[in-house]
Design an enzyme around this catalytic site. Structure first.
Site, PDB file in Angstrom:
ATOM      1  N   LYS A   3       6.314  64.512  27.403  1.00 31.43           N
ATOM      2  CA  LYS A   3       5.041  65.112  27.795  1.00 31.43           C
ATOM      3  C   LYS A   3       5.152  65.807  29.152  1.00 31.43           C
ATOM      4  O   LYS A   3       6.165  65.671  29.846  1.00 31.43           O
ATOM      5  CB  LYS A   3       3.961  64.035  27.798  1.00 31.43           C
ATOM      6  CG  LYS A   3       3.692  63.489  26.392  1.00 31.43           C
ATOM      7  CD  LYS A   3       2.544  62.522  26.411  1.00 31.43           C
ATOM      8  CE  LYS A   3       2.262  61.981  25.023  1.00 31.43           C
ATOM      9  NZ  LYS A   3       1.092  61.100  25.028  1.00 31.43           N
ATOM     10  N   TYR A  43      -2.903  64.979  17.238  1.00 28.26           N
ATOM     11  CA  TYR A  43      -3.643  63.761  17.558  1.00 28.26           C
ATOM     12  C   TYR A  43      -4.875  63.573  16.673  1.00 28.26           C
ATOM     13  O   TYR A  43      -5.837  62.914  17.076  1.00 28.26           O
ATOM     14  CB  TYR A  43      -4.057  63.773  19.033  1.00 28.26           C
ATOM     15  CG  TYR A  43      -2.901  63.558  19.981  1.00 28.26           C
ATOM     16  CD1 TYR A  43      -2.112  62.420  19.894  1.00 28.26           C
ATOM     17  CD2 TYR A  43      -2.609  64.484  20.970  1.00 28.26           C
ATOM     18  CE1 TYR A  43      -1.057  62.212  20.771  1.00 28.26           C
ATOM     19  CE2 TYR A  43      -1.563  64.285  21.856  1.00 28.26           C
ATOM     20  CZ  TYR A  43      -0.784  63.153  21.748  1.00 28.26           C
ATOM     21  OH  TYR A  43       0.254  62.952  22.613  1.00 28.26           O
ATOM     22  N   PHE A  51     -11.163  59.258  24.304  1.00 33.60           N
ATOM     23  CA  PHE A  51     -10.071  59.832  25.093  1.00 33.60           C
ATOM     24  C   PHE A  51      -9.424  61.056  24.450  1.00 33.60           C
ATOM     25  O   PHE A  51      -8.512  61.662  25.022  1.00 33.60           O
ATOM     26  CB  PHE A  51      -8.999  58.774  25.382  1.00 33.60           C
ATOM     27  CG  PHE A  51      -8.377  58.169  24.152  1.00 33.60           C
ATOM     28  CD1 PHE A  51      -7.337  58.800  23.485  1.00 33.60           C
ATOM     29  CD2 PHE A  51      -8.828  56.944  23.671  1.00 33.60           C
ATOM     30  CE1 PHE A  51      -6.747  58.238  22.356  1.00 33.60           C
ATOM     31  CE2 PHE A  51      -8.256  56.370  22.533  1.00 33.60           C
ATOM     32  CZ  PHE A  51      -7.208  57.028  21.878  1.00 33.60           C
ATOM     33  N   ARG A  79      10.738  53.361  19.219  1.00 34.75           N
ATOM     34  CA  ARG A  79       9.528  52.676  19.708  1.00 34.75           C
ATOM     35  C   ARG A  79       9.894  51.559  20.691  1.00 34.75           C
ATOM     36  O   ARG A  79       9.197  51.350  21.689  1.00 34.75           O
ATOM     37  CB  ARG A  79       8.721  52.101  18.540  1.00 34.75           C
ATOM     38  CG  ARG A  79       8.167  53.133  17.569  1.00 34.75           C
ATOM     39  CD  ARG A  79       7.060  53.961  18.100  1.00 34.75           C
ATOM     40  NE  ARG A  79       5.859  53.165  18.344  1.00 34.75           N
ATOM     41  CZ  ARG A  79       4.719  53.682  18.766  1.00 34.75           C
ATOM     42  NH1 ARG A  79       4.607  54.971  18.992  1.00 34.75           N
ATOM     43  NH2 ARG A  79       3.679  52.917  18.961  1.00 34.75           N
ATOM     44  N   THR A  85       2.373  51.370  24.729  1.00 36.30           N
ATOM     45  CA  THR A  85       1.585  52.524  25.172  1.00 36.30           C
ATOM     46  C   THR A  85       0.937  52.281  26.533  1.00 36.30           C
ATOM     47  O   THR A  85       0.960  53.156  27.399  1.00 36.30           O
ATOM     48  CB  THR A  85       0.493  52.864  24.137  1.00 36.30           C
ATOM     49  OG1 THR A  85       1.130  53.122  22.886  1.00 36.30           O
ATOM     50  CG2 THR A  85      -0.314  54.071  24.551  1.00 36.30           C
ATOM     51  N   ARG A  96       8.570  53.906  29.138  1.00 33.19           N
ATOM     52  CA  ARG A  96       7.229  53.802  29.719  1.00 33.19           C
ATOM     53  C   ARG A  96       7.172  52.754  30.812  1.00 33.19           C
ATOM     54  O   ARG A  96       6.469  52.918  31.805  1.00 33.19           O
ATOM     55  CB  ARG A  96       6.204  53.504  28.637  1.00 33.19           C
ATOM     56  CG  ARG A  96       5.963  54.688  27.702  1.00 33.19           C
ATOM     57  CD  ARG A  96       5.002  54.327  26.598  1.00 33.19           C
ATOM     58  NE  ARG A  96       4.714  55.440  25.723  1.00 33.19           N
ATOM     59  CZ  ARG A  96       4.429  55.330  24.438  1.00 33.19           C
ATOM     60  NH1 ARG A  96       4.370  54.118  23.868  1.00 33.19           N
ATOM     61  NH2 ARG A  96       4.177  56.390  23.713  1.00 33.19           N
ATOM     62  N   ASN A 106       0.749  59.428  30.006  1.00 30.73           N
ATOM     63  CA  ASN A 106       1.912  58.851  29.357  1.00 30.73           C
ATOM     64  C   ASN A 106       3.053  59.862  29.357  1.00 30.73           C
ATOM     65  O   ASN A 106       2.836  61.056  29.215  1.00 30.73           O
ATOM     66  CB  ASN A 106       1.543  58.457  27.924  1.00 30.73           C
ATOM     67  CG  ASN A 106       2.314  57.271  27.454  1.00 30.73           C
ATOM     68  OD1 ASN A 106       3.499  57.152  27.733  1.00 30.73           O
ATOM     69  ND2 ASN A 106       1.653  56.381  26.745  1.00 30.73           N
ATOM     70  N   HIS A 109       5.803  60.623  23.769  1.00 30.89           N
ATOM     71  CA  HIS A 109       5.182  60.292  22.489  1.00 30.89           C
ATOM     72  C   HIS A 109       6.299  59.943  21.524  1.00 30.89           C
ATOM     73  O   HIS A 109       7.324  60.630  21.472  1.00 30.89           O
ATOM     74  CB  HIS A 109       4.384  61.471  21.932  1.00 30.89           C
ATOM     75  CG  HIS A 109       3.989  61.261  20.501  1.00 30.89           C
ATOM     76  ND1 HIS A 109       2.911  60.472  20.151  1.00 30.89           N
ATOM     77  CD2 HIS A 109       4.559  61.676  19.342  1.00 30.89           C
ATOM     78  CE1 HIS A 109       2.829  60.431  18.829  1.00 30.89           C
ATOM     79  NE2 HIS A 109       3.813  61.163  18.317  1.00 30.89           N
ATOM     80  N   GLU A 120       4.783  64.906  11.943  1.00 30.77           N
ATOM     81  CA  GLU A 120       4.903  65.484  13.278  1.00 30.77           C
ATOM     82  C   GLU A 120       6.071  66.461  13.370  1.00 30.77           C
ATOM     83  O   GLU A 120       5.959  67.507  14.018  1.00 30.77           O
ATOM     84  CB  GLU A 120       5.016  64.361  14.311  1.00 30.77           C
ATOM     85  CG  GLU A 120       3.723  63.578  14.420  1.00 30.77           C
ATOM     86  CD  GLU A 120       3.842  62.268  15.168  1.00 30.77           C
ATOM     87  OE1 GLU A 120       4.957  61.923  15.634  1.00 30.77           O
ATOM     88  OE2 GLU A 120       2.818  61.584  15.299  1.00 30.77           O
TER      89      GLU A 120
END
Length: 141
Positions: A3, A43, A51, A79, A85, A96, A106, A109, A120
């Site tokens: 991101k 999203y 949000f 993951r 998250t 993260r 964040n 993704h 995606e």
């Protein structure tokens, strides 16, 4: 997907290196600006959440680095490397856990299922932008 915060903080190489060191194979990579329409599609499952607007605004605020990785149990491995998250729940040593302080900003993704990954990938890549190359290290990992 890396991101905008990752680019702004000059962490692209660090994050990609972690995924490579795990033994995953990079088959798609591009830097791009995301439109509001693409952000909304990406999203879509969060469209009714409070949000949603902030999420779309953040992802469209600067370029992102879209990536496709391959490997055994790839979604599960990514993951785990990415971490929870919420930054307060992300373990140290995860991407993260090490680089994210605020959920709204964040740094990465990661698809949450094989089905999400396929959807995606199709949002961000054309078939000719993916490269299924022979990984000579695959016998060693």
């Amino acid at each position: 997907m890396l991101k905008p915060g990752v680019l702004n903080r000059r962490l692209v190489g660090e994050v990609i290196s972690r995924l490579e060191k795990k033994g995953l194979k990079l088959v798609g990579l591009k830097m791009m600006n995301i439109s509001q329409e693409l952000a909304s599609n990406h999203y879509a499952e969060h469209a009714e959440k409070a949000f949603f607007g902030d999420l779309c605004d953040y992802i469209t605020s600067a370029p992102v680095v879209a990536m496709v990785w391959q490997g055994d149990d790839c979604v599960t491995l990514v993951r785990k490397l990415v971490g929870a998250t919420k930054p307060s729940e992300a373990a140290p040593g995860t991407i993260r856990g090490d680089f994210c302080a605020h959920t709204n900003f964040n740094v990465i993704h990661a698809s949450d299922s094989d089905e999400s990954a396929e959807r995606e990938i199709n949002l961000f890549f054309k078939k000719e932008e993916l490269f299924d190359w022979k990984d000579s290290l695959s016998d060693w990992i």
